[in-house]
Design an enzyme around this catalytic site. Structure first.
Site, PDB file in Angstrom:
ATOM      1  N   HIS A 144      -5.502  -4.347   4.110  1.00  0.00           N
ATOM      2  CA  HIS A 144      -5.481  -4.791   2.709  1.00  0.00           C
ATOM      3  C   HIS A 144      -4.436  -5.892   2.521  1.00  0.00           C
ATOM      4  CE1 HIS A 144      -8.307  -1.918   1.178  1.00  0.00           C
ATOM      5  NE2 HIS A 144      -7.610  -0.881   1.583  1.00  0.00           N
TER       6      HIS A 144
ATOM      7  N   HIS B  74      -5.604   0.433   8.439  1.00  0.00           N
ATOM      8  CA  HIS B  74      -6.446   0.238   7.256  1.00  0.00           C
ATOM      9  C   HIS B  74      -5.609  -0.314   6.098  1.00  0.00           C
ATOM     10  CE1 HIS B  74      -9.476   1.189   4.157  1.00  0.00           C
ATOM     11  NE2 HIS B  74      -8.439   1.586   3.433  1.00  0.00           N
ATOM     12  N   GLU B  75      -4.437   0.278   5.872  1.00  0.00           N
ATOM     13  CA  GLU B  75      -3.574  -0.177   4.774  1.00  0.00           C
ATOM     14  C   GLU B  75      -3.070  -1.595   5.023  1.00  0.00           C
ATOM     15  OE1 GLU B  75      -3.253   1.504   2.023  1.00  0.00           O
ATOM     16  OE2 GLU B  75      -4.483   3.108   2.882  1.00  0.00           O
TER      17      GLU B  75
END
Length: 350
Positions: A288, A284-285
């Site tokens: 970004h 998820h990180e």
């Protein structure tokens, strides 16, 4: 006829508070709904949902009180002329200490010292309640009162160390900036933000937490493989002792160009059922990063900062503006506070 600057600022503040409170009330009403949202049925248990809802409602109630007290204090400070009164008191203190009260940098530092003391006193009850009542009630707080005040002391020391040179630089730039003042101020803040983003994880964050390399093993290998598949230039993997303060879990990344680092909270590793869940959080990180969200946000902030500085330069010499707020002189910092540009946020929330 002088423009009603003070009334305009107070009106805007109150309107923003009303609008944001309206949004908060809508969110609070949604949190009170007892049923699990359909998309989460079978994914999140009813028990976990109830615990999350109770925690969110407690935080929402606290937020309402905190915001109400904040707007009342801010409005009173502006309406009753506390800022010019405190500016005068800080100048008298400088003169009493046999220093040059005409030196704007010294006068400003004296003013900021008082503001720091005031903000610490007024914010302390809310910080204590949030940490040792709300977070503790829901089983998240792991911080001792000693650690809480030790962190506060370290933060104050950093403020005392970093604040004066930043303040002095801003005042000198405004005094000598000339027609390109907005560009000079923006360039200074740009460089400062880059320096702080570089130094914070290396020099400042370790003052509050312990960072250790993630041991060799299957988890490290899976994270490295994920990073390689996305062409993320991972150089180091750390685990931070977040459990010394909270049982909340998280992960983040930092670094410039080909020197990226990933930090995992030890609570994340402890709470995830298996390594795949940890890797999913990292994915998820990294998403970004892959989609350039951080870069877009950084660019947007830089554009907004430059526009704010441009607006500030248009009014910084307006005697009517300062007189509307009760000032006979035109201090640089006061102008920035009135116009609410980025240096004020950094100085008050460092």
């Amino acid at each position: 006829m002088a423009l009603p600057y003070l009334e305009a600022v107070l009106g805007f503040m109150i309107l923003m508070y009303i609008f944001e409170t309206y949004l908060d009330i809508r969110q609070h009403a949604a949190l009170k709904l007892p049923r699990l949202p359909k998309p989460l049925e079978g994914v999140v248990s009813q028990e976990k949902f109830e615990k999350s809802r109770a925690y969110s409602l407690d935080k929402s109630h606290f937020h309402f009180v905190h915001e109400a007290v904040t707007i009342l204090m801010d409005t009173a400070i502006l309406y009753f002329g506390i800022l010019p009164w405190f500016w005068k008191i800080s100048g008298n203190l400088v003169a009493y200490m046999d220093l040059n009260a005409e030196n704007e940098i010294i006068h400003t530092l004296s003013f900021l010292a008082g503001v720091m003391i005031w903000s610490q006193i007024t914010d302390l009850p809310f910080s204590l309640y949030s940490t040792f009542v709300i977070e503790a009630r829901h089983g998240f707080n792991k911080q001792t009162i000693w650690l809480f005040f030790r962190d506060m002391f370290k933060a104050i020391c950093l403020y005392i160390l970093l604040g004066p040179p930043i303040v002095a630089a801003i005042i000198v730039i405004v005094q000598k900036g000339g027609p390109y003042l907005a560009i000079y101020l923006w360039a200074f803040m740009f460089v400062l933000s880059i320096v702080m983003m570089t130094l914070y994880p290396i020099l400042i964050a370790p003052l509050f937490n312990k960072f250790t390399p993630l041991p060799e093993g299957e988890l490290r290998e899976k994270i490295e493989n994920l990073a390689a598949s996305l062409k993320f230039p991972l150089k180091k993997l750390f685990v931070v002792d977040g459990s010394t303060r909270s049982s909340h879990s998280n992960a983040y990344m930092y670094g410039f160009f080909n020197n990226k680092r990933i930090v995992l909270y030890d609570t994340l590793i402890q709470q995830c059922k298996n390594e795949e869940e940890v890797v999913a959080v990292i994915a998820h990180e990294l998403g970004h990063w892959k989609l350039n969200h951080t870069m877009y946000s950084f660019i947007a902030v830089q554009i907004l900062t430059l526009l704010q500085f441009g607006g500030y330069t248009l009014v910084r010499n307006s005697k009517d503006l300062f007189q509307s707020f009760g000032f006979d002189t035109q201090p640089v910092l006061i102008g920035l506070i009135i116009f609410q540009v980025p240096p004020c946020y950094m100085l008050f929330y460092v």
